[in-house]
Design an enzyme around this catalytic site. Structure first.
Site, PDB file in Angstrom:
ATOM      1  N   HIS A 237     -10.565  -4.166  -0.652  1.00 25.41           N
ATOM      2  CA  HIS A 237     -11.455  -3.633   0.376  1.00 25.41           C
ATOM      3  C   HIS A 237     -12.621  -2.898  -0.282  1.00 25.41           C
ATOM      4  CE1 HIS A 237      -8.616  -4.262   3.769  1.00 25.41           C
ATOM      5  NE2 HIS A 237      -7.716  -4.138   2.816  1.00 25.41           N
TER       6      HIS A 237
ATOM      7  N   TYR B  18       0.146 -10.086   0.803  1.00 26.25           N
ATOM      8  CA  TYR B  18       1.174  -9.394   1.604  1.00 26.25           C
ATOM      9  C   TYR B  18       1.245  -9.978   3.011  1.00 26.25           C
ATOM     10  CZ  TYR B  18      -2.795  -6.426   3.233  1.00 26.25           C
ATOM     11  OH  TYR B  18      -3.983  -5.962   3.735  1.00 26.25           O
TER      12      TYR B  18
ATOM     13  N   ARG C 147      -1.724 -12.356   4.065  1.00 27.60           N
ATOM     14  CA  ARG C 147      -3.107 -12.112   3.658  1.00 27.60           C
ATOM     15  C   ARG C 147      -3.324 -12.616   2.233  1.00 27.60           C
ATOM     16  NH1 ARG C 147      -6.741  -8.837   5.055  1.00 27.60           N
ATOM     17  NH2 ARG C 147      -7.890 -10.733   4.665  1.00 27.60           N
TER      18      ARG C 147
ATOM     19  N   HIS D 267      -6.812  -9.452  -1.878  1.00 28.17           N
ATOM     20  CA  HIS D 267      -8.158  -8.958  -1.543  1.00 28.17           C
ATOM     21  C   HIS D 267      -8.293  -7.497  -1.955  1.00 28.17           C
ATOM     22  CE1 HIS D 267      -5.598  -7.936   1.908  1.00 28.17           C
ATOM     23  NE2 HIS D 267      -6.363  -6.850   2.009  1.00 28.17           N
TER      24      HIS D 267
ATOM     25  N   TYR E 127       0.853  -1.195   0.000  1.00 26.74           N
ATOM     26  CA  TYR E 127       0.000   0.000   0.000  1.00 26.74           C
ATOM     27  C   TYR E 127       0.887   1.243   0.000  1.00 26.74           C
ATOM     28  CZ  TYR E 127      -4.079  -2.809   1.437  1.00 26.74           C
ATOM     29  OH  TYR E 127      -5.099  -3.716   1.497  1.00 26.74           O
TER      30      TYR E 127
HETATM   31 FE   LIG Z   1      -5.721  -4.989   2.875  1.00 22.50          FE
END
Ligand SMILES: [Fe+2]
Length: 238
Positions: free
Chosen positions: A159, A144, A154, A157, A105
């Site tokens: 959000h 990640y 994770r 995905h 991110y």
């Molecule tokens: Fe996330």
């Protein structure tokens, strides 16, 4: 004054457990006392109204927000937003955010060892049309690591955040990809006890929206409230 009818409550087991010890932060976050059920009043049955002119037509395309195209596999994510009776929710705001194709991110809190992409911010928004359809163009996010437990990763995905027509229809959730081998190991995904409800968070490969030689399509229908409600993200649970 007419009587106020509240939204139906979710069925037991179809929303994340407040306490799910494998998901470490739920241990401190979970309520320690029994919950008090609040009735749905006018406050819960109405909600914010967004001006349509605030959302630009290009806001749905996350691959065209910078000078160049982002690195990664281009995908189309689309579907319908439905209410508790399966009827489309038209003209409602759908917002998404996601990691780049390397699983990073562009936020100072994300310092894991993977490259940022100057051509990818990873946030978009769209309004549903009169039939409740929405559509995004983006790139497939990378998996990640996170520090929930040793060697925790994770699944890929995206959000999602929706308001729907009322505060009681507010939904924050995550969309997953079919066949992701990390899903069985992910506490955030598995803290929803009911398997059918859990699987409502997984998109399906969609040939209808796949564009030949350009992008695979994934379909993700979202249900606000009712027995088929898409699960709320654990940390977003009211
Ligand atoms: Fe996330």
């Amino acid at each position: 004054m007419s009587a106020i009818t509240g939204y139906r409550r979710p069925s037991p087991g179809t929303q994340p457990d407040y306490l799910f010890p494998r998901y470490a932060s739920t241990i401190k976050r979970a309520p320690t006392k029994p919950l008090v059920m609040l009735p749905h009043t006018l406050t819960e049955l109405t909600g914010p109204v967004f001006g349509y002119d605030e959302v630009k037509a290009s806001d749905h395309d996350l691959t065209r927000q910078h000078a160049g195209e982002p690195i990664g596999e281009r995908i189309i994510v689309s579907g319908r937003v439905l209410d508790e009776n399966g009827r489309p929710v038209p003209h409602t705001l759908v917002e998404i955010w996601q990691a780049n194709s390397a699983g990073r991110y562009p936020h100072r809190a994300d310092q894991h060892d993977a490259p940022t992409d100057p051509n990818f911010t990873g946030a978009g928004r769209a309004l549903t049309d009169e039939h409740g359809h929405y559509r995004f163009v983006t790139i497939k996010p990378g998996e990640y690591p996170w520090r929930n437990h040793y060697n925790a990763w994770r699944p890929a995905h995206i959000h999602f955040s929706l308001f729907g027509p009322a505060f009681a229809t507010r939904l924050v959730t995550q969309m997953y990809f079919p066949g992701d081998p990390l899903l069985p190991f992910d506490p955030m995904f598995n803290c929803v006890p009911d398997e059918r409800a859990r699987n409502r968070m997984i998109s399906t490969l969609d040939w209808e929206t796949t564009i030949p030689e350009t992008a695979l399509g994934y379909r993700y229908d979202i249900v606000l409230r009712g027995p088929d409600q898409t699960p709320m993200e654990q940390k977003g649970r009211p």
